[in-house]
Every structure is written in C-alpha cells, then in structure tokens.
Design a protein around this motif. Structure first.
Motif, PDB file in Angstrom:
ATOM      1  N   SER A   1      -5.857 -44.541  29.163  1.00  0.00           N
ATOM      2  CA  SER A   1      -5.981 -43.115  28.837  1.00  0.00           C
ATOM      3  C   SER A   1      -4.617 -42.505  28.536  1.00  0.00           C
ATOM      4  N   GLU A   2      -4.615 -41.385  27.835  1.00  0.00           N
ATOM      5  CA  GLU A   2      -3.366 -40.713  27.488  1.00  0.00           C
ATOM      6  C   GLU A   2      -2.678 -40.112  28.706  1.00  0.00           C
ATOM      7  N   LEU A   3      -3.472 -39.657  29.674  1.00  0.00           N
ATOM      8  CA  LEU A   3      -2.927 -39.057  30.893  1.00  0.00           C
ATOM      9  C   LEU A   3      -3.549 -39.731  32.123  1.00  0.00           C
ATOM     10  N   PRO A   4      -3.022 -40.899  32.519  1.00  0.00           N
ATOM     11  CA  PRO A   4      -3.565 -41.597  33.694  1.00  0.00           C
ATOM     12  C   PRO A   4      -3.482 -40.720  34.945  1.00  0.00           C
ATOM     13  N   ARG A   5      -4.543 -40.718  35.717  1.00  0.00           N
ATOM     14  CA  ARG A   5      -4.580 -39.922  36.950  1.00  0.00           C
ATOM     15  C   ARG A   5      -3.989 -40.742  38.096  1.00  0.00           C
ATOM     16  N   ILE A   6      -2.695 -40.561  38.306  1.00  0.00           N
ATOM     17  CA  ILE A   6      -1.944 -41.387  39.246  1.00  0.00           C
ATOM     18  C   ILE A   6      -2.535 -41.331  40.652  1.00  0.00           C
ATOM     19  N   HIS A   7      -2.919 -40.145  41.119  1.00  0.00           N
ATOM     20  CA  HIS A   7      -3.432 -40.007  42.486  1.00  0.00           C
ATOM     21  C   HIS A   7      -4.721 -40.807  42.673  1.00  0.00           C
ATOM     22  N   LEU A   8      -5.568 -40.846  41.639  1.00  0.00           N
ATOM     23  CA  LEU A   8      -6.803 -41.635  41.722  1.00  0.00           C
ATOM     24  C   LEU A   8      -6.502 -43.126  41.669  1.00  0.00           C
TER      25      LEU A   8
END
Length: 296
Positions: free
Chosen positions: A249-256
C-alpha cells in the motif's frame, strides 16, 4: 551454514576457551573436528577468521533477539531497552565469549584488534540509536557521550560487584538503575547543551560485520513465497497476506503491522517454519523502522 562447518566452529570455540586462542593451532582444530586441512581452509582463510566467525555469529544472534524484543513494542519504552542490553550479557555468558574477547584484547595481532574495536564501536552505535528512540530527537547531539557513559557504568559496576565485592548482581536491575541515572544526565546535557563528542560519532560503525539489508521488493518476494507454502497453516497465511497488502500500500499502517508481526511470529513458534518466520519478521521490522525515519 552447513552442519559440518558449524561443528568445526563449536570445536574450535571449545579449544580456544580451554587452551587459549594463541595456544590452539589449526592442527588442533583439525584433529578435534576430524577434518582435513583442505576442508578447514575451504571454510576459513585462517585461524583468525575462524575466531571472528564465532564472534560474528554471536553478534547476529544478539541482533536477532534484540529485534524480536521490539516487535509490537513501543521503541520509547526503557524497559524494552534494558531487556535488549541484557541480551548482550546473556549471549556473552551463553557463548562463553569473555575469554575470547580477553584473548583478542591481549593479542598484538592488528587484524584481531581492529575487529574487536569495530565490534565495540558497533555496540556503542546501536546504543546511541536506541537512546534517541527513548529520549527523543532533541537528545541526538548527546547520545554518543551517553552511550559511552552507560557502557562504562555497566562494566565498572559488574567488575566491582563480581571481582571486588564477590556478589552476584541482577543484570536487569543494574541496567534499570543505570538508565534511571542516565535520565538525569541526558536531560541536563540537553538543558546546558554540553557535549564532548560530535553528533553521530559512531555512524561509520553502524553495522561493521555485514551489509545485509532488504528492499521492499525482496521482502515482498520472500513473503509471497512463504505465504504460498502455508496451505496447512491458514492463520499464518492470513497474517502473511495482511503484511503483503500493507507493504504494497502507499501508506502502510505501521501500528497495525507491528501488532500483526508479533502474532505472526508466535504462530510459527515450535514449527519447522519458525526460523524463516522470525527472519521475515526481523526484515519487516527493519523496513518499518526505515519508513518511520522517513516520516520524522
């Protein structure tokens, strides 16, 4: 590393500890390992390289265990940092490295002395980076000085307690005590802008033993291959596929990703895929750290 080479290393390490590095010959290692001279030199260019390989392996195990402690955890948590510092002490005991370090320290061999210097500086570089994680960006100009003070306090406390007072000391309790003292030191340095060393003094020693890094494409390729092999482990496959989607994805959800990585690693504990899963988790953690640096 193949099993035979690993056995040679174990035999060599035992001989280095029992007889001393200088007193152990290549022939001693050949006799103990029941291999030919040609086989030894196919594995190592010299006795020095054999010793350095033992220490590099210990360094890699230390790095892996430290990274594992960070999965799904807050990088600013001092308790995590304390546990990571303890890992080095545990590995030194487990691998009986202190006699090997002492042998190199007293050696006049420039190759070995240079190697051990890089080893020590790499530890200071790692600690400097982690102190920035814990104390924030404003501490960055001062962490080189603080890393030296933390390591110095740790070594001297251990030396006095073990050799002087003849007392055992709990490593985790000691390190937490030192980090509490570091709170005051580093905050005062920030307030007074007082420092001795230049910022990023240990940057050249960030990773002196290998330059292995994984690109986004390499991680995705490894994850896809791993996921395709998990038909019998649906939960593990779901975690792997989630990570693939996030990395793409363009903006990986680091916390997840951090929370999923922890579950991902635990899913394969005690299975034949455990080692591969942990290696993937470490490479993804490094990738996430780089992403976070770019957004700071």
């Amino acid at each position: 590393m193949n099993d035979r080479k690993q056995r040679v290393l174990l035999n060599a390490q035992r001989l280095f500890i029992e007889k001393g590095f200088a007193a152990t010959s290549v022939q001693d290692i050949l006799d103990e390992s029941k291999i030919s001279k040609g086989t030894f030199y196919n594995y190592f260019s010299s006795k020095n390289e054999c010793l350095m390989t033992i220490l590099i392996q210990a360094h890699e195990v230390t790095t892996a265990r430290r990274e594992e402690l960070l999965i799904g955890k807050d990088r600013t948590d001092k308790e995590v940092l304390a546990k990571q510092i303890v890992v080095r002490m545990e590995i030194n005991r487990q691998y009986q490295l202190v006699p090997l370090f002492e042998a190199i320290f007293h050696s006049k061999d420039p190759e070995l002395r240079n190697f051990i210097e890089k080893h020590h500086m790499a530890e200071l570089a790692w600690l400097s980076r982690r102190l920035v994680d814990v104390y924030g960006k404003e501490a960055e100009p001062y962490v080189s000085d603080c890393a030296i003070m933390v390591v110095g306090m740790l070594k001297h406390f251990i030396n006095v307690c073990v050799t002087g007072l003849k007392e055992d000391i709990d490593s985790f309790r000691l390190i937490n005590f030192i980090l509490r003292r570091t709170d005051s030191i580093i905050l005062n340095m920030i307030k007074t802008k007082d420092k001795l060393l230049e910022e990023h003094a240990f940057l050249p020693y960030t990773e002196p033993f290998n330059n292995d890094s994984y690109s986004k494409e390499q991680i995705l390729e490894s994850l896809l291959s791993f996921s395709n092999s998990l038909e019998e482990n649906q939960k593990g496959k779901q975690y792997a596929d989630f990570l693939i989607d996030e990395i793409q994805s363009e903006l990986p959800r680091i916390h997840l990703m951090e929370s999923i990585l922890l579950a991902f690693g635990e899913t394969f504990t005690g299975t034949p895929a455990e080692k591969t899963a942990k290696e993937l988790a470490f490479s993804i953690t490094d990738y996430m750290n780089e992403l976070q640096k770019q957004t700071r």
